[in-house]
Design an enzyme around this catalytic site. Structure first.
Site, PDB file in Angstrom:
ATOM      1  N   LYS A   1      -3.256  -3.284   7.940  1.00 41.74           N
ATOM      2  CA  LYS A   1      -4.087  -2.447   8.635  1.00 41.74           C
ATOM      3  C   LYS A   1      -4.293  -3.198   9.546  1.00 41.74           C
ATOM      4  CE  LYS A   1      -6.481  -0.387   4.770  1.00 41.74           C
ATOM      5  NZ  LYS A   1      -7.961  -0.866   3.909  1.00 41.74           N
TER       6      LYS A   1
ATOM      7  N   HIS B   1      -2.451   3.323  -6.065  1.00 41.22           N
ATOM      8  CA  HIS B   1      -2.908   1.390  -5.660  1.00 41.22           C
ATOM      9  C   HIS B   1      -3.240   1.274  -6.637  1.00 41.22           C
ATOM     10  CE1 HIS B   1      -4.351   0.091  -1.656  1.00 41.22           C
ATOM     11  NE2 HIS B   1      -5.732   0.043  -2.586  1.00 41.22           N
TER      12      HIS B   1
ATOM     13  N   TYR C   1      -9.403  -8.093  -6.039  1.00 45.59           N
ATOM     14  CA  TYR C   1      -7.966  -6.990  -6.777  1.00 45.59           C
ATOM     15  C   TYR C   1      -6.913  -8.289  -7.623  1.00 45.59           C
ATOM     16  CZ  TYR C   1      -6.822  -4.323  -2.638  1.00 45.59           C
ATOM     17  OH  TYR C   1      -7.394  -3.228  -2.025  1.00 45.59           O
TER      18      TYR C   1
ATOM     19  N   ARG D   1       0.862  -1.184   0.301  1.00 49.52           N
ATOM     20  CA  ARG D   1       0.184   0.227  -0.400  1.00 49.52           C
ATOM     21  C   ARG D   1       0.936   0.900  -0.660  1.00 49.52           C
ATOM     22  NH1 ARG D   1      -2.326  -3.564   3.845  1.00 49.52           N
ATOM     23  NH2 ARG D   1      -4.083  -4.344   3.420  1.00 49.52           N
TER      24      ARG D   1
ATOM     25  N   ARG E   1      -0.796  -1.633  -6.458  1.00 47.85           N
ATOM     26  CA  ARG E   1      -0.801  -2.802  -6.019  1.00 47.85           C
ATOM     27  C   ARG E   1      -1.897  -4.121  -6.903  1.00 47.85           C
ATOM     28  NH1 ARG E   1      -1.032  -4.657  -0.103  1.00 47.85           N
ATOM     29  NH2 ARG E   1      -3.154  -4.945   0.564  1.00 47.85           N
TER      30      ARG E   1
ATOM     31  N   HIS F   1      -4.302  -9.810   3.390  1.00 49.11           N
ATOM     32  CA  HIS F   1      -6.017  -9.321   3.391  1.00 49.11           C
ATOM     33  C   HIS F   1      -5.581 -10.510   4.616  1.00 49.11           C
ATOM     34  CE1 HIS F   1      -6.188  -7.544  -0.902  1.00 49.11           C
ATOM     35  NE2 HIS F   1      -6.169  -6.764   0.134  1.00 49.11           N
TER      36      HIS F   1
END
Length: 311
Positions: free
Chosen positions: A189, A257, A292, A166, A260, A283
């Site tokens: 995250k 992004h 994605y 990211r 990615r 994830h």
């Protein structure tokens, strides 16, 4: 609801919100950005209910919220221009808060938890073609008059595409991370850590940038620096990407992004395993990884047949 009503949140409701935010910070490992978004969404919700219920939206009043009250809140949000996607996010935050509050205060939160989320079309990521991704990396270094800035932008773009980082993760690297090892330990995250292999091209790009960067290195200093020596901000990277888009004639979806997205999609197309790509991206859910990786159904079936124990 008047402007005055928006500040009528009771002390009890404010305390409950504060307790819940502390809870998700401590137990759920929610990121600072997530906690801030939840706080914003719940504050707006509590303010509406304070006005809607006539100032009775303390903890007891919140326990008596009906489905009709929830619909009134959602109608109010749509009326002030909140989109379906944003409203769905706010509703999710409200439901999470009510799950916790109903357990603490022992009430039935069915009216809130059964509220239907507004429908919206989920935007699928749009990766770049492999040659377009490489063209971005080759071109992004030509956008600045300073040679070291061009080298910096190439290094950042290479990390996004070559390691699937990211933008916040790439810009969060410090000088202590350099020179890059064969693998990076990335905190993503929710504080979740993952180990990401580093391609020689990414390592070389970072070293080229380091040799040219005029700003001194200290272990705790940001690896990627702005022109004046401060930490490089994401907006600078986004602006460089905007210039590249214009130069190469790429669509508006060609963002940092998207690099990615491209990392994940190209790995899957080359035969990569979905679970492994999920780990590389950090994830929590495999379904997020599938979003994605915009590949055709036959390729997904091929991966499924190769991985499923009953195949």
């Amino acid at each position: 609801m008047t402007a005055k009503d928006t500040f009528a949140i009771s002390d009890g409701a404010r305390a409950a919100l504060s307790e819940w935010l502390d809870h998700i910070r401590a137990l759920d490992g929610a990121s600072t950005n997530t906690v801030t978004a939840y706080q914003t969404d719940l504050t707006a919700y509590l303010a509406f209910m304070a006005g809607h219920l006539g100032g009775s939206a303390g903890r007891g009043g919140l326990a008596r919220v009906t489905l009709s009250d929830m619909r009134a809140w959602m109608a109010h949000e749509r009326g002030r221009g909140v989109g379906a996607r944003s409203l769905a996010r706010s509703l999710s935050a409200v439901k999470s808060f009510y799950r916790w509050l109903s357990e603490r205060d022992d009430f039935d939160a069915t009216a809130v938890l059964s509220t239907r989320s507004p429908k919206f079309t989920k935007k699928l990521p749009r990766p770049l073609a492999p040659d377009a991704a490489m063209a971005v990396i080759e071109t992004v270094g030509m956008q600045s008059q300073h040679g070291w800035v061009g080298a910096r932008d190439i290094a950042v773009a290479t990390l996004l595409y070559g390691c699937g980082l990211r933008i916040s993760e790439a810009l969060g690297l410090t000088c202590a991370d350099a020179p890059l090892a064969d693998a990076l330990r990335i905190k993503g995250k929710g504080g979740k850590e993952r180990v990401v292999p580093v391609l020689p091209a990414a390592r070389d790009a970072v070293e080229t940038y380091r040799r040219l960067c005029p700003h001194p290195e200290t272990p705790d200093a940001p690896l990627f620096r702005g022109v004046r020596g401060g930490a490089l901000g994401p907006r600078i990277v986004q602006k460089a990407m905007e210039q590249v888009r214009l130069q190469l004639g790429l669509p508006a979806t060609a963002t940092p992004h998207a690099m990615r997205h491209s990392f994940a999609t190209h790995l899957l197309a080359a035969g990569g395993d979905l679970r492994a790509i999920q780990e590389l991206l950090g994830h929590a859910s495999l379904s997020t990884t599938q979003a994605y990786t915009t590949v055709d159904t036959s390729r997904l079936l091929e991966v499924y047949n190769a991985a499923h124990p009953r195949a």
